[in-house]
Scaffold this motif. Sequence first.
Motif, PDB file in Angstrom:
ATOM      1  N   SER A 130       3.294 -13.054  30.610  1.00 59.55           N
ATOM      2  CA  SER A 130       3.044 -11.893  29.810  1.00 59.55           C
ATOM      3  C   SER A 130       4.340 -11.595  29.032  1.00 59.55           C
ATOM      4  O   SER A 130       5.439 -11.684  29.619  1.00 59.55           O
ATOM      5  CB  SER A 130       2.379 -10.811  30.195  1.00 59.55           C
ATOM      6  OG  SER A 130       3.396 -10.107  31.369  1.00 59.55           O
ATOM      7  N   VAL A 131       4.782 -11.059  27.888  1.00 58.93           N
ATOM      8  CA  VAL A 131       5.756 -10.881  27.165  1.00 58.93           C
ATOM      9  C   VAL A 131       5.499  -9.605  26.093  1.00 58.93           C
ATOM     10  O   VAL A 131       4.685  -9.769  25.450  1.00 58.93           O
ATOM     11  CB  VAL A 131       6.260 -12.133  26.604  1.00 58.93           C
ATOM     12  CG1 VAL A 131       5.654 -12.789  25.734  1.00 58.93           C
ATOM     13  CG2 VAL A 131       7.875 -11.624  25.929  1.00 58.93           C
ATOM     14  N   ARG A 132       6.359  -8.845  26.001  1.00 59.74           N
ATOM     15  CA  ARG A 132       6.086  -7.692  25.101  1.00 59.74           C
ATOM     16  C   ARG A 132       7.454  -7.298  24.600  1.00 59.74           C
ATOM     17  O   ARG A 132       8.493  -7.283  25.517  1.00 59.74           O
ATOM     18  CB  ARG A 132       5.516  -6.513  25.918  1.00 59.74           C
ATOM     19  CG  ARG A 132       5.619  -5.304  24.824  1.00 59.74           C
ATOM     20  CD  ARG A 132       4.386  -4.124  25.503  1.00 59.74           C
ATOM     21  NE  ARG A 132       5.006  -3.992  26.805  1.00 59.74           N
ATOM     22  CZ  ARG A 132       5.817  -2.943  27.220  1.00 59.74           C
ATOM     23  NH1 ARG A 132       6.283  -2.322  26.234  1.00 59.74           N
ATOM     24  NH2 ARG A 132       5.875  -2.686  28.335  1.00 59.74           N
ATOM     25  N   VAL A 133       7.742  -7.396  23.420  1.00 66.21           N
ATOM     26  CA  VAL A 133       9.079  -7.071  22.753  1.00 66.21           C
ATOM     27  C   VAL A 133       8.979  -5.689  21.720  1.00 66.21           C
ATOM     28  O   VAL A 133       7.956  -5.926  20.894  1.00 66.21           O
ATOM     29  CB  VAL A 133       9.652  -8.076  22.080  1.00 66.21           C
ATOM     30  CG1 VAL A 133      11.182  -8.105  21.218  1.00 66.21           C
ATOM     31  CG2 VAL A 133       9.468  -9.700  22.746  1.00 66.21           C
ATOM     32  N   ASN A 134       9.797  -4.958  21.999  1.00 70.86           N
ATOM     33  CA  ASN A 134       9.895  -3.558  21.318  1.00 70.86           C
ATOM     34  C   ASN A 134      11.155  -3.681  20.416  1.00 70.86           C
ATOM     35  O   ASN A 134      12.215  -3.420  20.986  1.00 70.86           O
ATOM     36  CB  ASN A 134       9.832  -2.637  22.275  1.00 70.86           C
ATOM     37  CG  ASN A 134       9.589  -1.170  21.432  1.00 70.86           C
ATOM     38  OD1 ASN A 134      10.438  -0.733  20.629  1.00 70.86           O
ATOM     39  ND2 ASN A 134       8.322  -0.493  21.484  1.00 70.86           N
ATOM     40  N   PHE A 135      10.777  -3.600  18.926  1.00 69.38           N
ATOM     41  CA  PHE A 135      11.929  -3.771  18.157  1.00 69.38           C
ATOM     42  C   PHE A 135      12.874  -2.582  18.181  1.00 69.38           C
ATOM     43  O   PHE A 135      14.025  -2.643  18.302  1.00 69.38           O
ATOM     44  CB  PHE A 135      11.523  -3.867  16.866  1.00 69.38           C
ATOM     45  CG  PHE A 135      12.637  -3.605  15.806  1.00 69.38           C
ATOM     46  CD1 PHE A 135      13.595  -4.580  15.592  1.00 69.38           C
ATOM     47  CD2 PHE A 135      12.596  -2.561  14.941  1.00 69.38           C
ATOM     48  CE1 PHE A 135      14.691  -4.314  14.758  1.00 69.38           C
ATOM     49  CE2 PHE A 135      13.587  -2.249  13.936  1.00 69.38           C
ATOM     50  CZ  PHE A 135      14.636  -3.032  13.756  1.00 69.38           C
ATOM     51  N   SER A 136      12.121  -1.281  18.293  1.00 66.78           N
ATOM     52  CA  SER A 136      12.900  -0.037  18.329  1.00 66.78           C
ATOM     53  C   SER A 136      13.910   0.067  19.145  1.00 66.78           C
ATOM     54  O   SER A 136      15.112   0.780  19.230  1.00 66.78           O
ATOM     55  CB  SER A 136      12.111   0.973  17.859  1.00 66.78           C
ATOM     56  OG  SER A 136      11.083   1.090  19.094  1.00 66.78           O
ATOM     57  N   THR A 137      13.510  -0.245  20.591  1.00 68.67           N
ATOM     58  CA  THR A 137      14.455  -0.046  21.575  1.00 68.67           C
ATOM     59  C   THR A 137      15.099  -1.340  22.061  1.00 68.67           C
ATOM     60  O   THR A 137      16.118  -1.301  22.933  1.00 68.67           O
ATOM     61  CB  THR A 137      13.610   0.261  22.937  1.00 68.67           C
ATOM     62  OG1 THR A 137      12.691  -1.048  23.254  1.00 68.67           O
ATOM     63  CG2 THR A 137      12.838   1.692  22.743  1.00 68.67           C
TER      64      THR A 137
END
Length: 812
Positions: free
Chosen positions: A148-155
Amino acid sequence: MNTPDTSSSCCSTDTVKEKSVVSSTCCSNKPEADRLQEASIRFEGDMKTFKVTGMDCPSCATTLEKGLSKRQDIETVKVNYAAGKMTIASKDPNIFESIPGLVKKFGFEAEEERSTKKPDVYEITGMDCGSCAATIEKHLGGNPSVQSVRVNFSTGKMHISHTLTDEQVVKEVQKAGFDAKSSTWRKQEVSDQKPIKPFPVTTVSGILLAIGFLGSYLMMPEWLVTVLYATSIVIGGYKPARSAFYAVRSRSLDMNVLMVSAAIGAAIIGEWFEGATVVWLFALGNSLQNRSIERTRDSIRNLINLTPSEATIKSGNGHVKKNVGDISTGEIMIIKPGDKIPLDGEIVTGISSVNQAPITGESLPVDKEPGDTVYAGTVNESGSLEVRVTRLSEDTTIARIIHLVEEAQEKKAPTQAFIDRFAAVYTPIVFILALLIMVAPPLAGFGTWSEWFYKGLALLVVACPCALVISTPVAIVSAIGNAARNGVLIKGGTFLEKAGAITAIAFDKTGTLTEGKPKVTQVIALHVDSDRLVSIAKTIEEHSTHPIAKAVISYADERNISAMKGSDFTAIAGKGATAVIDGIEYFAGKPKLFKEMGLSTAHIDERIDAMQNEGNTLVAIGTRDQILGLIAVADTVRDITVRSIEKLKQVGISEMVMLTGDNKGTAKKMAAETGVDRYFAELMPEDKVTAVKKLQDEGKQVAMVGDGINDAPALATADLGIAMGGAGTDTAMETADIVLMADNLEKLPHTIRLSRKALTIIKQNIWFSLITKLAALVLIFPGFLTLWMAVLSDTGAALIVILNSMRLLKLK
């Protein structure tokens, strides 16, 4: 043999040949993880967990436990019926393969549970907008070694579960056109090597563009000018082109794809200057955006840097420096004046004042003495302290704050979620529209191919909704970061938005509006002077631990009134206490104690009733012959409560409500003192839920403020739950939507004001982004909008949105 049952109810331990079997129905004061860890310490072997299916009730779990525990090769076995899991420990690693077969004999099915590693966190650099995050997710999501992978632009954070090495993860991210490095707040690696300065891509690309532009006016050969423009495009566009390649391969349309398409298209139709300008403006805009958004991400890094990396530990007769990660609970830290406290602990020796602003946001230092708790990241103002460590570096209050804030910043607010869905539909539609504009009009005989191809390219550039996508998350990150620095934890964008919409606040009285500790409010001396009355009371109450007794003793101590020599101290259950002083028997207790002794209280009954109606608890002092006087004790309003309520009214909260179990007379008096608009009195704990619902039925958006434990049902019922005193209680930090780390309301007005400002800025960002896009789209068709202007409108709008959001960081 079996040990006898150790409990009268359900807590039992069956021991079969040194085996410890804990029943699934057994109660225990220790968490399951702790019990299993203790079990693993008792032997040298392996421990594995299995999923068990087919159990109908807890007795099935007991049957399975007892059956398996009889085997010689199994050390411990525990079956959790509720979770459907079984944990087995054995010195023989081969036994685990046979467990499913053994379990099947009892009529159940078992399958080994493969342990999953907690996702690793990486810092990602080079992202321009939310679609870049989607590109990384799609690229890595196609790797079979990534679960699984999750990327958060704002942080700028990526959470990934995988079986790759760090180097492989970094390489995969680089393939997508970005950079990554392993991130953890616990380990701050410091390298002696100077960081390698990146190649100044934007500067070189801009210089080549400028030389080419000037050369076209200085009679430079046309081919040389074209070469300068082309070189500028290659240097400035290499990174976006690489990112665009992986975005297309991941079936993602991000800004890099659109920009590269525009630059290549401009070159195809001979607009080399336009193409070079597009690439340079894009690189410049990205550079400025990244610098700006890094400042919003620093809100967390600044929290991380609050705690020192080393601590001075008392060792024998000397002191040693140790890394905080190597310090165990129970060790003694030496904290000198002016030092930051490295870990949470309890003061053993020393008296000082500690600046807790980094944790609680309190404006004034707090006095500390032996037995008091101190927190990592706070500053010892004066006096040396010896502090016993109570929490490891990863479990400190500041560590939990950082973890909660990072989680909060990555939770999408309703507005952000809507915009993300909108952008996912909008971008492909505009991309298809741009292709149609390039092809349809010239095929229909309207204008030239180059003219419409150019307009289509401009539309491609305008199509990316970067400013719109980042309009909400950057504002949320900034606001949550600001709140955390000021001692307020906002659990996510959803609660930030809710706080901005609150119209009524309900306060629990005791411990929220009031101190929660009784104090002497009045001394009425009838037949002796007040000092002697207090001295007699102190003498009798010194042997009691009752809160009212403590209030009387504290009052006497503050006025340096000493106790007298007494004897024969006796407690009178539920009524008071007595002692002999100078040969005379004195009593301290409820007025009815003296009535039962046959004394008349008619001459003071009216005064007693009036004081009790005002919320006072009365302690009558006297002998068997007469009442010498009365001491009134009551919970007092916090000094900061009145100021906070006034500020809440100033920021536009329409109604302040107090919820209390006190009688109406006490509630009325307290409401007048605190400045609340309305009160609900004589409430049982469950009645507070009804009171909150009544406010909601009146059409109000209600926030409930309490201690996070006793008020949990009301906190959950309210539109927004706000807990106080989070620095002292884990429960408060876990239960509420917003946590005031200090044990007072001082920061609540700032929180409401910050939330409302955040909502205003989010709306400004959204409208500005939409109007900018609309204006750019309108200007394309008359031919007023050039390619470089299209780039400027997009990157410029994104930069303005970021800068506007950053105003939340500086809100005082």
